[in-house]
Design a protein around this motif. Structure first.
Motif, PDB file in Angstrom:
ATOM      1  N   LYS A   1      -6.247 -18.400 -20.431  1.00 44.15           N
ATOM      2  CA  LYS A   1      -6.000 -19.436 -21.432  1.00 44.15           C
ATOM      3  C   LYS A   1      -4.738 -20.225 -21.083  1.00 44.15           C
ATOM      4  O   LYS A   1      -4.712 -21.460 -21.206  1.00 44.15           O
ATOM      5  CB  LYS A   1      -5.869 -18.827 -22.824  1.00 44.15           C
ATOM      6  CG  LYS A   1      -5.637 -19.904 -23.882  1.00 44.15           C
ATOM      7  CD  LYS A   1      -5.650 -19.354 -25.264  1.00 44.15           C
ATOM      8  CE  LYS A   1      -5.462 -20.363 -26.351  1.00 44.15           C
ATOM      9  NZ  LYS A   1      -4.984 -21.678 -26.039  1.00 44.15           N
ATOM     10  N   GLU A   2      -3.693 -19.554 -20.625  1.00 41.69           N
ATOM     11  CA  GLU A   2      -2.458 -20.244 -20.271  1.00 41.69           C
ATOM     12  C   GLU A   2      -2.692 -21.235 -19.126  1.00 41.69           C
ATOM     13  O   GLU A   2      -2.222 -22.368 -19.162  1.00 41.69           O
ATOM     14  CB  GLU A   2      -1.379 -19.246 -19.877  1.00 41.69           C
ATOM     15  CG  GLU A   2      -0.062 -19.913 -19.551  1.00 41.69           C
ATOM     16  CD  GLU A   2       1.052 -18.933 -19.273  1.00 41.69           C
ATOM     17  OE1 GLU A   2       2.047 -19.349 -18.667  1.00 41.69           O
ATOM     18  OE2 GLU A   2       0.924 -17.747 -19.649  1.00 41.69           O
TER      19      GLU A   2
ATOM     20  N   ASP B   1      -7.414 -12.395 -20.418  1.00 39.02           N
ATOM     21  CA  ASP B   1      -7.839 -13.556 -21.203  1.00 39.02           C
ATOM     22  C   ASP B   1      -6.663 -14.482 -21.522  1.00 39.02           C
ATOM     23  O   ASP B   1      -6.799 -15.707 -21.470  1.00 39.02           O
ATOM     24  CB  ASP B   1      -8.531 -13.120 -22.493  1.00 39.02           C
ATOM     25  CG  ASP B   1      -9.863 -12.427 -22.239  1.00 39.02           C
ATOM     26  OD1 ASP B   1     -10.406 -12.564 -21.125  1.00 39.02           O
ATOM     27  OD2 ASP B   1     -10.357 -11.742 -23.150  1.00 39.02           O
ATOM     28  N   GLU B   2      -5.498 -13.909 -21.835  1.00 41.61           N
ATOM     29  CA  GLU B   2      -4.322 -14.724 -22.142  1.00 41.61           C
ATOM     30  C   GLU B   2      -3.851 -15.496 -20.912  1.00 41.61           C
ATOM     31  O   GLU B   2      -3.440 -16.659 -21.029  1.00 41.61           O
ATOM     32  CB  GLU B   2      -3.206 -13.847 -22.697  1.00 41.61           C
ATOM     33  CG  GLU B   2      -3.492 -13.362 -24.116  1.00 41.61           C
ATOM     34  CD  GLU B   2      -2.469 -12.356 -24.612  1.00 41.61           C
ATOM     35  OE1 GLU B   2      -1.545 -11.977 -23.858  1.00 41.61           O
ATOM     36  OE2 GLU B   2      -2.590 -11.941 -25.780  1.00 41.61           O
TER      37      GLU B   2
ATOM     38  N   ARG C   1      -7.252  -8.295 -22.913  1.00 39.60           N
ATOM     39  CA  ARG C   1      -6.337  -9.264 -23.513  1.00 39.60           C
ATOM     40  C   ARG C   1      -5.382  -9.909 -22.493  1.00 39.60           C
ATOM     41  O   ARG C   1      -5.258 -11.136 -22.471  1.00 39.60           O
ATOM     42  CB  ARG C   1      -5.550  -8.623 -24.645  1.00 39.60           C
ATOM     43  CG  ARG C   1      -4.769  -9.641 -25.451  1.00 39.60           C
ATOM     44  CD  ARG C   1      -4.142  -9.041 -26.692  1.00 39.60           C
ATOM     45  NE  ARG C   1      -4.913  -7.923 -27.158  1.00 39.60           N
ATOM     46  CZ  ARG C   1      -4.400  -6.743 -27.512  1.00 39.60           C
ATOM     47  NH1 ARG C   1      -3.118  -6.547 -27.492  1.00 39.60           N
ATOM     48  NH2 ARG C   1      -5.165  -5.759 -27.906  1.00 39.60           N
ATOM     49  N   PRO C   2      -4.684  -9.142 -21.629  1.00 41.39           N
ATOM     50  CA  PRO C   2      -3.790  -9.784 -20.659  1.00 41.39           C
ATOM     51  C   PRO C   2      -4.531 -10.764 -19.742  1.00 41.39           C
ATOM     52  O   PRO C   2      -4.023 -11.841 -19.438  1.00 41.39           O
ATOM     53  CB  PRO C   2      -3.197  -8.621 -19.872  1.00 41.39           C
ATOM     54  CG  PRO C   2      -3.328  -7.446 -20.768  1.00 41.39           C
ATOM     55  CD  PRO C   2      -4.586  -7.684 -21.572  1.00 41.39           C
TER      56      PRO C   2
END
Length: 60
Positions: A21-22, A17-18, A14-15
Motif C-alpha cells: 500500500k505504501e 500488505d502495508e 499485514r507487514p
C-alpha cells in the motif's frame, strides 16, 4: 521505499500488505513528493531529468 517483507503461507500478511500500500501511495502521489508534469514544450534534457526523477522515486 521500504523493502517488501516476504509473505509465507500461514503468516501475518499485514507487514506485506502495508508495504505494498505504501508503494502504491507513492506511485499515485498520495504520499511523499508529487512528481510535476512536464510542459508540452519540454526538451530532451528535461525529459531525461524527469525519467531519472521517476527512477529515483521507484528505486528509493
Amino acid at each position: 521505499m521500504p523493502n517488501l517483507p516476504r509473505s509465507s503461507v500461514g503468516s501475518d500478511r499485514r507487514p506485506f500488505d502495508e508495504a505494498i500500500k505504501e508503494r502504491l501511495d507513492l506511485l499515485a502521489g498520495q504520499r511523499g513528493v508529487k512528481v510535476k508534469e512536464l510542459p508540452p514544450t519540454a526538451g530532451t534534457s528535461e525529459i531525461i531529468d524527469k525519467v531519472n526523477e521517476l527512477i529515483r522515486l521507484l528505486q528509493g
